[in-house]
Motif scaffolding. Structure first.
Motif, PDB file in Angstrom:
ATOM      1  N   GLY A   1       3.217  -6.488  -4.744  1.00  8.60           N
ATOM      2  CA  GLY A   1       2.492  -5.456  -5.472  1.00  8.60           C
ATOM      3  C   GLY A   1       3.278  -4.830  -6.601  1.00  8.60           C
ATOM      4  O   GLY A   1       3.960  -5.507  -7.357  1.00  8.60           O
ATOM      5  N   ARG A   2       3.234  -3.491  -6.698  1.00 13.40           N
ATOM      6  CA  ARG A   2       3.785  -2.768  -7.846  1.00 13.40           C
ATOM      7  C   ARG A   2       5.232  -2.352  -7.677  1.00 13.40           C
ATOM      8  O   ARG A   2       5.787  -1.689  -8.551  1.00 13.40           O
ATOM      9  CB  ARG A   2       2.952  -1.507  -8.113  1.00 13.40           C
ATOM     10  N   ALA A   3       5.844  -2.699  -6.552  1.00 16.60           N
ATOM     11  CA  ALA A   3       7.189  -2.193  -6.284  1.00 16.60           C
ATOM     12  C   ALA A   3       8.070  -3.265  -5.670  1.00 16.60           C
ATOM     13  O   ALA A   3       7.599  -4.136  -4.936  1.00 16.60           O
ATOM     14  CB  ALA A   3       7.134  -0.989  -5.351  1.00 16.60           C
ATOM     15  N   PHE A   4       9.365  -3.186  -5.982  1.00 18.17           N
ATOM     16  CA  PHE A   4      10.374  -3.848  -5.157  1.00 18.17           C
ATOM     17  C   PHE A   4      10.406  -3.067  -3.846  1.00 18.17           C
ATOM     18  O   PHE A   4      10.107  -3.604  -2.792  1.00 18.17           O
ATOM     19  CB  PHE A   4      11.719  -3.823  -5.882  1.00 18.17           C
ATOM     20  N   SER A   5      10.716  -1.791  -3.931  1.00 18.62           N
ATOM     21  CA  SER A   5      10.566  -0.865  -2.807  1.00 18.62           C
ATOM     22  C   SER A   5      10.840   0.542  -3.313  1.00 18.62           C
ATOM     23  O   SER A   5      11.746   0.758  -4.128  1.00 18.62           O
ATOM     24  CB  SER A   5      11.528  -1.195  -1.669  1.00 18.62           C
ATOM     25  N   ALA A   6      10.057   1.487  -2.800  1.00 17.96           N
ATOM     26  CA  ALA A   6      10.260   2.891  -3.170  1.00 17.96           C
ATOM     27  C   ALA A   6      11.381   3.540  -2.379  1.00 17.96           C
ATOM     28  O   ALA A   6      11.637   4.731  -2.531  1.00 17.96           O
ATOM     29  CB  ALA A   6       8.963   3.669  -2.964  1.00 17.96           C
ATOM     30  N   GLY A   7      12.063   2.767  -1.531  1.00 18.80           N
ATOM     31  CA  GLY A   7      13.148   3.321  -0.725  1.00 18.80           C
ATOM     32  C   GLY A   7      12.689   3.645   0.680  1.00 18.80           C
ATOM     33  O   GLY A   7      11.625   3.205   1.125  1.00 18.80           O
TER      34      GLY A   7
ATOM     35  N   ASP B   1       0.818  -1.217   0.000  1.00 18.66           N
ATOM     36  CA  ASP B   1       0.000   0.000   0.000  1.00 18.66           C
ATOM     37  C   ASP B   1       0.849   1.263   0.000  1.00 18.66           C
ATOM     38  O   ASP B   1       0.368   2.345  -0.386  1.00 18.66           O
ATOM     39  CB  ASP B   1      -0.946   0.000   1.211  1.00 18.66           C
ATOM     40  N   VAL B   2       2.116   1.167   0.423  1.00 16.17           N
ATOM     41  CA  VAL B   2       3.040   2.305   0.387  1.00 16.17           C
ATOM     42  C   VAL B   2       4.287   1.945  -0.431  1.00 16.17           C
ATOM     43  O   VAL B   2       5.382   2.421  -0.163  1.00 16.17           O
ATOM     44  CB  VAL B   2       3.428   2.776   1.804  1.00 16.17           C
ATOM     45  N   LEU B   3       4.084   1.101  -1.439  1.00 20.94           N
ATOM     46  CA  LEU B   3       5.170   0.707  -2.351  1.00 20.94           C
ATOM     47  C   LEU B   3       6.360   0.124  -1.602  1.00 20.94           C
ATOM     48  O   LEU B   3       7.509   0.317  -1.979  1.00 20.94           O
ATOM     49  CB  LEU B   3       5.609   1.893  -3.217  1.00 20.94           C
ATOM     50  N   ASN B   4       6.060  -0.608  -0.512  1.00 16.95           N
ATOM     51  CA  ASN B   4       7.091  -1.304   0.270  1.00 16.95           C
ATOM     52  C   ASN B   4       8.172  -0.359   0.784  1.00 16.95           C
ATOM     53  O   ASN B   4       9.350  -0.741   0.889  1.00 16.95           O
ATOM     54  CB  ASN B   4       7.715  -2.441  -0.555  1.00 16.95           C
ATOM     55  N   ALA B   5       7.768   0.869   1.114  1.00 13.02           N
ATOM     56  CA  ALA B   5       8.717   1.836   1.662  1.00 13.02           C
ATOM     57  C   ALA B   5       9.340   1.283   2.941  1.00 13.02           C
ATOM     58  O   ALA B   5       8.669   0.673   3.770  1.00 13.02           O
ATOM     59  CB  ALA B   5       8.012   3.163   1.937  1.00 13.02           C
ATOM     60  N   LEU B   6      10.628   1.521   3.094  1.00 12.94           N
ATOM     61  CA  LEU B   6      11.411   0.881   4.151  1.00 12.94           C
ATOM     62  C   LEU B   6      11.344   1.660   5.460  1.00 12.94           C
ATOM     63  O   LEU B   6      11.627   2.857   5.504  1.00 12.94           O
ATOM     64  CB  LEU B   6      12.869   0.770   3.700  1.00 12.94           C
ATOM     65  N   THR B   7      11.008   0.965   6.535  1.00  9.62           N
ATOM     66  CA  THR B   7      10.997   1.525   7.881  1.00  9.62           C
ATOM     67  C   THR B   7      11.980   0.737   8.737  1.00  9.62           C
ATOM     68  O   THR B   7      12.458  -0.330   8.346  1.00  9.62           O
ATOM     69  CB  THR B   7       9.601   1.431   8.507  1.00  9.62           C
ATOM     70  N   LEU B   8      12.244   1.252   9.927  1.00  9.52           N
ATOM     71  CA  LEU B   8      13.149   0.556  10.840  1.00  9.52           C
ATOM     72  C   LEU B   8      12.636  -0.841  11.199  1.00  9.52           C
ATOM     73  O   LEU B   8      13.395  -1.811  11.078  1.00  9.52           O
ATOM     74  CB  LEU B   8      13.372   1.384  12.105  1.00  9.52           C
TER      75      LEU B   8
END
Length: 249
Positions: A58-64, A23-30
């Motif tokens: 989903g649509r991303a590996f990760s957006a960072g 849902d957040v393009l696999n954005a990376l958190t701690l």
């Protein structure tokens, strides 16, 4: 939001680790990076696995990095902070040191910190439609997870500078043309292509693969003469040679 930010699966000699915040393009958190490290650590101890595939849901590996999760005033000197750096570099260290061959299956967006994760993997396989980018400079950040060292060794000095200085996006097809990805295929074929590659690798001697991984890692750290000496002098425990030769004969 997904309950499990990291999911794992095992199919024969191939393990899969999936970044799972679509849902957040696999954005990376701690917490996500900590769980990624734990998953990789667990897989690294398994003697029945030869290959690990790292991908995104989903649509991303990760957006960072999920910059919103950091809050304001926590990006001193363009750094994302010690906690995030430590967690990310632990995961990257595990990617490079685990006995398994690690394949980054880049299905969509792969930006900045996510690109640093992918660059640490042994092989990148990408969808032609995937979108890559190093956006550190766009947002007033600097790399701390290996971008400046791995990108230049992968695509060359001129291309690495252009990628980082412009912060422009490039496609999976371009990534393959530039040598960043070993293979790029249409997105609809990516799962089959990555699985086929993983199975071909897993069909070879796990101990021989481990030796290659160590030797290629060393090749990126030293000059040619030292690398040749290291290859000649290194000893590895490879116990299936006779069995495999007997099958060949």
């Amino acid at each position: 939001m997904s309950a499990e930010p990291i999911t794992t699966a095992i199919d024969g000699a191939v393990g899969t680790v999936t970044l799972n915040r679509p849902d957040v393009l696999n954005a990376l958190t701690l917490p996500m990076l900590l769980e990624l490290g734990d998953a990789l650590s667990e897989f690294s101890r398994r003697d029945d696995l030869s290959v690990v595939v790292l991908t995104g849901a989903g649509r991303a590996f990760s957006a960072g990095v999920d910059l919103d999760s950091l809050g304001r005033g926590r990006l001193a000197g363009g750094r994302v902070g010690d906690e995030l750096d430590n967690a990310a570099n632990r995961a990257i260290s595990l990617i490079t040191s685990t006995p398994q061959v690690v394949i980054a299956k880049v299905n969509g967006y792969c930006f900045t910190g996510a690109l640093e994760l992918a660059l640490a993997c042994d092989i990148i396989v990408a969808a032609e439609e995937a979108v890559f980018g190093d956006t550190h400079a766009k947002f007033g950040l600097r790399p701390t997870w290996g971008m400046s060292q791995r990108l230049v060794r992968t695509v060359g000095v001129a291309r690495a500078r252009a990628i980082s200085y412009t912060a422009e996006h490039f496609s999976g097809r371009q990534a393959a043309e530039w040598g960043l990805a070993a293979l790029a295929v249409p997105r609809v074929d990516l799962d089959v292509a990555a699985d086929t590659l993983a199975r071909r690798i897993a069909g070879n001697s796990r101990e021989s693969l481990l030796a290659f991984k160590d030797l290629y890692r060393r090749a990126l750290e030293v000059g040619l003469a030292d690398g040749l000496a290291y290859e000649s002098q290194s000893e590895y425990s490879i116990g299936d040679t006779e069995e495999r030769l007997a099958d060949f004969r």
